[in-house]
Write a protein that holds these residues in place. Structure first.
Motif, mmCIF file in Angstrom:
data_model
loop_
_atom_site.group_PDB
_atom_site.id
_atom_site.type_symbol
_atom_site.label_atom_id
_atom_site.label_comp_id
_atom_site.label_asym_id
_atom_site.label_seq_id
_atom_site.Cartn_x
_atom_site.Cartn_y
_atom_site.Cartn_z
ATOM 1 N N GLY A 176 23.115 3.068 43.354
ATOM 2 C CA GLY A 176 22.383 1.942 43.928
ATOM 3 C C GLY A 176 23.024 1.448 45.218
ATOM 4 N N PHE A 177 24.353 1.335 45.207
ATOM 5 C CA PHE A 177 25.054 0.922 46.421
ATOM 6 C C PHE A 177 24.848 1.937 47.545
ATOM 7 N N LEU A 178 24.894 3.225 47.228
ATOM 8 C CA LEU A 178 24.671 4.251 48.255
ATOM 9 C C LEU A 178 23.257 4.178 48.817
ATOM 10 N N PHE A 179 22.269 4.047 47.935
ATOM 11 C CA PHE A 179 20.876 3.982 48.365
ATOM 12 C C PHE A 179 20.636 2.764 49.254
ATOM 13 N N THR A 180 21.124 1.619 48.839
ATOM 14 C CA THR A 180 20.949 0.403 49.629
ATOM 15 C C THR A 180 21.760 0.469 50.918
ATOM 16 N N GLY A 181 22.951 1.061 50.866
ATOM 17 C CA GLY A 181 23.773 1.189 52.071
ATOM 18 C C GLY A 181 23.116 2.033 53.137
ATOM 19 N N VAL A 182 22.504 3.133 52.727
ATOM 20 C CA VAL A 182 21.810 3.984 53.700
ATOM 21 C C VAL A 182 20.610 3.238 54.290
ATOM 22 N N CYS A 183 19.901 2.496 53.458
ATOM 23 C CA CYS A 183 18.762 1.715 53.973
ATOM 24 C C CYS A 183 19.226 0.606 54.906
ATOM 25 N N LEU A 184 20.380 0.002 54.611
ATOM 26 C CA LEU A 184 20.918 -1.021 55.508
ATOM 27 C C LEU A 184 21.406 -0.414 56.826
ATOM 28 N N LEU A 185 21.930 0.797 56.768
ATOM 29 C CA LEU A 185 22.329 1.456 58.012
ATOM 30 C C LEU A 185 21.120 1.769 58.894
ATOM 31 N N ALA A 186 19.949 1.917 58.279
ATOM 32 C CA ALA A 186 18.715 2.164 59.034
ATOM 33 C C ALA A 186 18.045 0.874 59.493
ATOM 34 N N LEU A 187 18.611 -0.272 59.144
ATOM 35 C CA LEU A 187 18.011 -1.564 59.509
ATOM 36 C C LEU A 187 17.847 -1.749 61.020
ATOM 37 N N PRO A 188 18.798 -1.362 61.871
ATOM 38 C CA PRO A 188 18.567 -1.522 63.319
ATOM 39 C C PRO A 188 17.372 -0.712 63.822
ATOM 40 N N LEU A 189 17.216 0.512 63.325
ATOM 41 C CA LEU A 189 16.054 1.311 63.729
ATOM 42 C C LEU A 189 14.761 0.675 63.228
ATOM 43 N N SER A 190 14.816 0.174 62.024
ATOM 44 C CA SER A 190 13.658 -0.480 61.433
ATOM 45 C C SER A 190 13.254 -1.713 62.241
ATOM 46 N N THR A 191 14.237 -2.496 62.639
ATOM 47 C CA THR A 191 13.966 -3.696 63.425
ATOM 48 C C THR A 191 13.506 -3.345 64.834
ATOM 49 N N ALA A 192 14.034 -2.263 65.381
ATOM 50 C CA ALA A 192 13.590 -1.835 66.711
ATOM 51 C C ALA A 192 12.115 -1.432 66.686
ATOM 52 N N LEU A 193 11.692 -0.775 65.598
ATOM 53 C CA LEU A 193 10.272 -0.429 65.468
ATOM 54 C C LEU A 193 9.402 -1.680 65.437
ATOM 55 N N LEU A 194 9.801 -2.653 64.642
ATOM 56 C CA LEU A 194 8.997 -3.874 64.513
ATOM 57 C C LEU A 194 8.991 -4.682 65.801
ATOM 58 N N SER A 195 10.139 -4.823 66.437
ATOM 59 C CA SER A 195 10.177 -5.625 67.668
ATOM 60 C C SER A 195 9.437 -4.912 68.806
ATOM 61 N N GLY A 196 9.461 -3.599 68.822
ATOM 62 C CA GLY A 196 8.686 -2.862 69.829
ATOM 63 C C GLY A 196 7.192 -3.040 69.638
ATOM 64 N N ARG A 197 6.765 -3.004 68.388
ATOM 65 C CA ARG A 197 5.332 -3.216 68.131
ATOM 66 C C ARG A 197 4.928 -4.652 68.476
ATOM 67 N N ALA A 198 5.762 -5.621 68.114
ATOM 68 C CA ALA A 198 5.450 -7.013 68.436
ATOM 69 C C ALA A 198 5.414 -7.232 69.947
#
Length: 159
Positions: A68-90
């Motif tokens: 669970g920690f590994l799965f969540t950690g990898v998703c948290l490491l992808a958070l900047p890319l995820s936020t860049a997608l959303l802010s670019g669309r906005a």
């Protein structure tokens, strides 16, 4: 007792699956069109189910926490890319919604806002992601190790 242990492991996986889905929610929001309804809820549900499966099929509760920690950690490491997608669309939608004469200043403001939001997400995501990944690696890979100590003192030589 095995059912109770499997139930606890599944609950652990569900909790980490929810945290992983929340970490990826900006990307899901950016990829979903508002006119169609989108498939973001189904993808979020799939992420949660994957987290529950990681917990259910773990051999022990410790390994369930580690996965669970590994799965969540990898998703948290992808958070900047995820936020860049959303802010670019906005930013794109904001620039397209204003008059032609104001588009240049709107683009500059939207770009600065996108950089600030992505920077904050990078700071949080990389730090928390690193902590979660290291904790997950310790929990998944750690465990009992057999150590054999041989005492070779020079005075106890057999002849």
């Amino acid at each position: 007792m095995k059912f109770f242990s499997a139930f606890i492991r599944t609950i652990v996986g569900l909790v980490f699956g929810v945290m992983s889905a929340l970490a990826l929610s900006p990307a899901l929001a950016a990829m979903t069109s508002t006119e169609e309804g989108g498939s973001a809820p189904l993808v979020m549900l799939a992420i949660i189910v994957i987290g529950a499966a990681f917990g259910l099929f773990a051999p022990s509760i410790r390994r369930a926490f580690g996965r669970g920690f590994l799965f969540t950690g990898v998703c948290l490491l992808a958070l900047p890319l995820s936020t860049a997608l959303l802010s670019g669309r906005a930013a794109s939608e904001t620039v397209n919604s204003v008059a032609v004469s104001d588009q240049a200043m709107t683009a500059v403001g939207a770009g600065l806002g996108a950089v600030a939001l992505t920077g904050a997400a990078a700071f949080i995501g990389l730090i928390l992601g690193g902590i979660f990944v290291i904790t997950g690696l310790v929990l998944v890979l750690g465990g009992r190790r057999e150590v054999v100590v041989i005492d070779r003192t020079p005075g106890l030589v057999r002849r």
